[in-house]
Design an enzyme around this catalytic site. Structure first.
Site, PDB file in Angstrom:
ATOM      1  N   PHE A 100      84.096  18.808  75.675  1.00 49.76           N
ATOM      2  CA  PHE A 100      84.241  17.369  75.953  1.00 49.76           C
ATOM      3  C   PHE A 100      85.365  17.081  76.923  1.00 49.76           C
ATOM      4  CE2 PHE A 100      87.702  17.687  72.900  1.00 49.76           C
ATOM      5  CZ  PHE A 100      88.614  16.767  73.405  1.00 49.76           C
ATOM      6  N   LYS A 109      74.018  22.404  79.016  1.00 53.87           N
ATOM      7  CA  LYS A 109      74.088  21.694  77.728  1.00 53.87           C
ATOM      8  C   LYS A 109      75.495  21.136  77.650  1.00 53.87           C
ATOM      9  CE  LYS A 109      75.350  21.503  73.981  1.00 53.87           C
ATOM     10  NZ  LYS A 109      76.297  20.417  73.582  1.00 53.87           N
ATOM     11  N   GLU A 135      78.207  16.677  73.645  1.00 46.85           N
ATOM     12  CA  GLU A 135      77.488  15.480  73.160  1.00 46.85           C
ATOM     13  C   GLU A 135      78.436  14.289  73.026  1.00 46.85           C
ATOM     14  OE1 GLU A 135      78.238  18.345  71.811  1.00 46.85           O
ATOM     15  OE2 GLU A 135      77.741  18.460  69.674  1.00 46.85           O
ATOM     16  N   ARG A 136      79.762  14.535  73.240  1.00 45.85           N
ATOM     17  CA  ARG A 136      80.704  13.422  73.077  1.00 45.85           C
ATOM     18  C   ARG A 136      80.851  12.599  74.349  1.00 45.85           C
ATOM     19  NH1 ARG A 136      85.458  16.567  70.011  1.00 45.85           N
ATOM     20  NH2 ARG A 136      84.130  18.402  70.019  1.00 45.85           N
ATOM     21  N   SER A 153      85.962  25.817  72.133  1.00 52.82           N
ATOM     22  CA  SER A 153      86.959  26.338  71.191  1.00 52.82           C
ATOM     23  C   SER A 153      86.699  27.827  70.910  1.00 52.82           C
ATOM     24  CB  SER A 153      86.907  25.533  69.891  1.00 52.82           C
ATOM     25  OG  SER A 153      85.598  25.612  69.357  1.00 52.82           O
ATOM     26  N   CYS A 167      92.987  22.536  78.053  1.00 53.91           N
ATOM     27  CA  CYS A 167      93.188  23.915  77.605  1.00 53.91           C
ATOM     28  C   CYS A 167      94.391  24.543  78.306  1.00 53.91           C
ATOM     29  CB  CYS A 167      91.952  24.745  77.876  1.00 53.91           C
ATOM     30  SG  CYS A 167      91.652  24.907  79.627  1.00 53.91           S
ATOM     31  N   GLU A 175      95.643  25.725  67.533  1.00 58.30           N
ATOM     32  CA  GLU A 175      95.586  24.800  68.667  1.00 58.30           C
ATOM     33  C   GLU A 175      95.479  23.373  68.119  1.00 58.30           C
ATOM     34  OE1 GLU A 175      91.877  24.825  70.919  1.00 58.30           O
ATOM     35  OE2 GLU A 175      93.009  24.513  72.767  1.00 58.30           O
TER      36      GLU A 175
HETATM   37  P1  NAD Z   1      83.704  22.916  71.009  1.00 59.02           P
HETATM   38  O1  NAD Z   1      83.825  24.380  70.865  1.00 59.02           O
HETATM   39  O2  NAD Z   1      83.647  22.083  69.778  1.00 59.02           O
HETATM   40  O3  NAD Z   1      82.349  22.548  71.817  1.00 59.02           O
HETATM   41  C1  NAD Z   1      82.042  23.166  73.050  1.00 59.02           C
HETATM   42  C2  NAD Z   1      80.524  23.196  73.205  1.00 59.02           C
HETATM   43  O4  NAD Z   1      79.957  23.984  72.164  1.00 59.02           O
HETATM   44  C3  NAD Z   1      79.870  21.817  73.124  1.00 59.02           C
HETATM   45  O5  NAD Z   1      78.862  21.729  74.099  1.00 59.02           O
HETATM   46  C4  NAD Z   1      79.303  21.792  71.718  1.00 59.02           C
HETATM   47  O6  NAD Z   1      78.127  21.012  71.622  1.00 59.02           O
HETATM   48  C5  NAD Z   1      78.973  23.252  71.451  1.00 59.02           C
HETATM   49  N1  NAD Z   1      79.099  23.593  70.017  1.00 59.02           N
HETATM   50  C6  NAD Z   1      79.978  23.065  69.121  1.00 59.02           C
HETATM   51  N2  NAD Z   1      79.798  23.635  67.912  1.00 59.02           N
HETATM   52  C7  NAD Z   1      78.803  24.539  68.045  1.00 59.02           C
HETATM   53  C8  NAD Z   1      78.173  25.447  67.129  1.00 59.02           C
HETATM   54  N3  NAD Z   1      78.543  25.535  65.840  1.00 59.02           N
HETATM   55  N4  NAD Z   1      77.186  26.229  67.601  1.00 59.02           N
HETATM   56  C9  NAD Z   1      76.800  26.162  68.890  1.00 59.02           C
HETATM   57  N5  NAD Z   1      77.361  25.315  69.796  1.00 59.02           N
HETATM   58  C10 NAD Z   1      78.353  24.513  69.375  1.00 59.02           C
HETATM   59  O7  NAD Z   1      84.877  22.436  71.972  1.00 59.02           O
HETATM   60  P2  NAD Z   1      85.316  20.953  72.347  1.00 59.02           P
HETATM   61  O8  NAD Z   1      85.977  20.312  71.180  1.00 59.02           O
HETATM   62  O9  NAD Z   1      84.205  20.239  73.011  1.00 59.02           O
HETATM   63  O10 NAD Z   1      86.408  21.254  73.479  1.00 59.02           O
HETATM   64  C11 NAD Z   1      87.751  21.535  73.193  1.00 59.02           C
HETATM   65  C12 NAD Z   1      88.009  23.028  73.144  1.00 59.02           C
HETATM   66  O11 NAD Z   1      87.632  23.626  74.385  1.00 59.02           O
HETATM   67  C13 NAD Z   1      89.477  23.357  72.959  1.00 59.02           C
HETATM   68  O12 NAD Z   1      89.575  24.422  72.059  1.00 59.02           O
HETATM   69  C14 NAD Z   1      89.923  23.784  74.346  1.00 59.02           C
HETATM   70  O13 NAD Z   1      91.031  24.651  74.380  1.00 59.02           O
HETATM   71  C15 NAD Z   1      88.697  24.457  74.844  1.00 59.02           C
HETATM   72  N6  NAD Z   1      88.683  24.534  76.297  1.00 59.02           N
HETATM   73  C16 NAD Z   1      88.937  25.753  76.852  1.00 59.02           C
HETATM   74  C17 NAD Z   1      88.974  25.875  78.225  1.00 59.02           C
HETATM   75  C18 NAD Z   1      89.251  27.202  78.858  1.00 59.02           C
HETATM   76  O14 NAD Z   1      89.085  27.308  80.051  1.00 59.02           O
HETATM   77  N7  NAD Z   1      89.651  28.221  78.131  1.00 59.02           N
HETATM   78  C19 NAD Z   1      88.746  24.757  79.034  1.00 59.02           C
HETATM   79  C20 NAD Z   1      88.472  23.530  78.435  1.00 59.02           C
HETATM   80  C21 NAD Z   1      88.444  23.438  77.042  1.00 59.02           C
END
Ligand code: NAD
Length: 500
Positions: free
Chosen positions: A149, A173, A176-177, A226, A281, A385
């Protein structure tokens, strides 16, 4: 109530699964939209569209693919404001911050327009008598991107410009937020002349993700999100024989040495810890002052700055920080501050009491900037985090202790050191086990022509995003050895062929 749709074959496609979820404006706490959540059938339709588009797209000369991306880049420049507004109204970040996000994404598009040069192969003449050898990079087929998101426009743009430039077709994909920004991008790609099926979006949740991970026609998956989900994506995708790059969470430390310019360091920390409400991140979430004297002086400088943070909705004049993305995330960040307090850390500036009184925003997901001193490595607020505007201070007595702290962290996305000493800075950047390092630069996000990626639990897979790593991830090498008949008779060879 409008429902945000999928985008397949250059057209919006309404959801048919019967499942959706609300999309909120974090500044008001209100929801006027829902987003469709795709079923497996809907994902299959998007993958089929991308598969059908791949043969022609992969055979389109790289120069023509690049020209389409170049037209898309011009549209992005012209309409950056519109895209930034779409980001802010679902993410909450300030308008200027969203414009910065658009620019950083656009730079990857700029990089990808160099495709004809970037995809140039290798050729060796006469590797054996009358025999030549060439290596070329070919596209993989249908590739998928699953994005978080916090950068709804930039993170997809870390992926698809490079993937498309290399001749792949793409299924995104998004989170969704905040799904509106990717839909604008898809519309503008079509307007720039991208053929049908080359770039598609399926909105959705775990069901959509799992379908992509198990689909035999999806050859590679790029993920950012994450750490637990990154690990799941990597393990599931690779078990299905796919190429996977999965970038995870972070806990980024900034070391402040006794010889640092403290005003510079304090100002850098403000932007790095509280910009985008800490939902980056590459945000600095831990300050590591070396010696108590540096810690005390730094905290004295930070307190008035944090108390003076201008917090408000994205369109508020001079806003420096917006709300968090959802009420659940707001509760989570409050929970972390409570846990730090319960564990004995000192809450120096407490953002939990912040009240947003701007009319219409009383129910927004706002929190004030928070500074916590005397944080130790056994506390949950150091180990995990937080992803909010919370800066922890972990005091250290020496450079070696500061380095040891960072090396012991499970995450290794970014880090920074503030010092005037060249030896210290060089040793730090050489020895620290972290993927992206800043010297007097608090958020060392690499430019598009370099590559973005952390180490340890911040990445699963071997390739970082964009730059040459992106080109390598989205292509496979084919080496052809060529000989042309010269009319000379050759006898069959039964030994291992050697050309020399
Ligand atoms: P998230 O992991 O909750 O979601 C990321 C994606 O995964 C979304 O599209 C979501 O729909 C999907 N997803 C969520 N749960 C899932 C599941 N159980 N099974 C399959 N798919 C699933 O992350 P978020 O809250 O949207 O974003 C924040 C996180 O992203 C933080 O941890 C941040 O550090 C990380 N991030 C990392 C970087 C990097 O480059 N390392 C960059 C941006 C964000």
């Amino acid at each position: 109530m409008t429902e945000l749709a999928h985008f397949i074959n250059n057209a919006l496609v309404a959801g048919t699964s019967g499942r959706n979820q609300p999309v909120f404006n974090p500044a008001t706490g209100e929801s006027e939209k829902t987003v469709a959540l795709a079923s497996a059938d809907e994902v299959n339709t998007a993958v089929a569209a991308a598969k059908a588009a791949w043969p022609a797209w992969s055979k389109t000369p790289a120069l023509r693919r690049a020209r389409i991306l170049d037209r898309f880049k011009s549209i992005l420049w012209e309409r950056a404001d519109e895209l930034a507004r779409a980001i802010s109204c679902e993410h909450g970040k300030t308008h200027d911050d969203a414009l910065g996000e658009v620019t950083r994404g656009l730079e990857v598009v700029e990089f990808a327009t160099g495709a004809p040069h970037l995809l140039k192969g290798e050729f060796s003449e006469n590797v054996g008598t009358g025999v030549d050898s060439q290596s070329i990079r070919q596209s993989l087929g249908v590739v998928a991107g699953i994005t978080p998101f916090n950068f709804p426009a930039m993170v997809p743009m870390w992926m698809f410009p490079v993937a498309l430039a290399c001749g792949n077709t793409f299924v995104l994909k998004p989170s969704e937020r905040d799904p509106s920004a990717p839909l604008l991008i898809a519309k503008w790609l079509a307007e720039a002349g991208l053929p049908e099926g080359v770039f598609n979006i399926v909105q959705g949740d775990k069901e959509a993700v799992d379908t992509l991970l198990h689909h035999p026609d999806v050859k590679a998956v790029s993920f950012v999100g994450s750490t637990p989900i990154a690990q799941y994506i990597y393990e599931t995708g690779t078990a299905q024989g796919k190429r996977v790059q999965a970038l995870g969470g972070a806990k980024n430390h900034m070391v402040i040495m006794p010889d640092a310019d403290l005003d510079m360091a304090a100002s850098a920390l403000m932007g790095a810890a509280f910009g985008s409400a800490g939902e980056r991140c590459m945000a600095i979430s831990v300050a590591v002052p070396v010696t108590d004297a540096v810690a005390d002086a730094l905290i004295d400088k930070l307190i008035p700055k944090i108390e003076a943070l201008k917090i408000g909705p994205s369109d508020m004049k001079g806003a420096e920080m917006g709300p968090l993305v959802t009420s659940q995330h707001l509760d989570k960040v409050h929970g972390y501050i409570n846990s730090g307090e319960a564990d004995g850390a000192k809450i120096v500036v407490d953002g939990r009491n912040f009240k947003q009184d701007k009319q219409g925003c009383e129910n927004g997901y706002f929190i004030g900037g928070t500074l916590i001193d005397n944080v130790t490595t056994d506390m949950k607020i150091w180990k995990e985090e937080i992803f909010g505007p919370v800066l922890s201070v972990v005091r250290r007595k020496s450079y070696d202790e500061a380095v040891e702290l960072i090396q012991s962290c499970q995450y290794a996305n970014g880090t920074a050191i503030f010092t005037r000493d060249g030896d210290t800075a060089r040793a730090f950047s050489q020895d620290i086990e972290v993927g992206m390092v800043g010297v007097n630069v608090p958020i060392p996000v690499p430019m598009a022509f370099h590559s973005f990626g952390g180490w340890k639990a911040s990445i699963f897979g071997d390739h970082a995003m964009h730059g040459m790593e992106g080109i390598r991830f989205y292509t496979r090498i084919k080496t052809t050895t060529l000989r042309w008949p010269t009319g000379q008779r050759s006898d069959p060879e039964f030994v291992m062929p050697t050309l020399g």
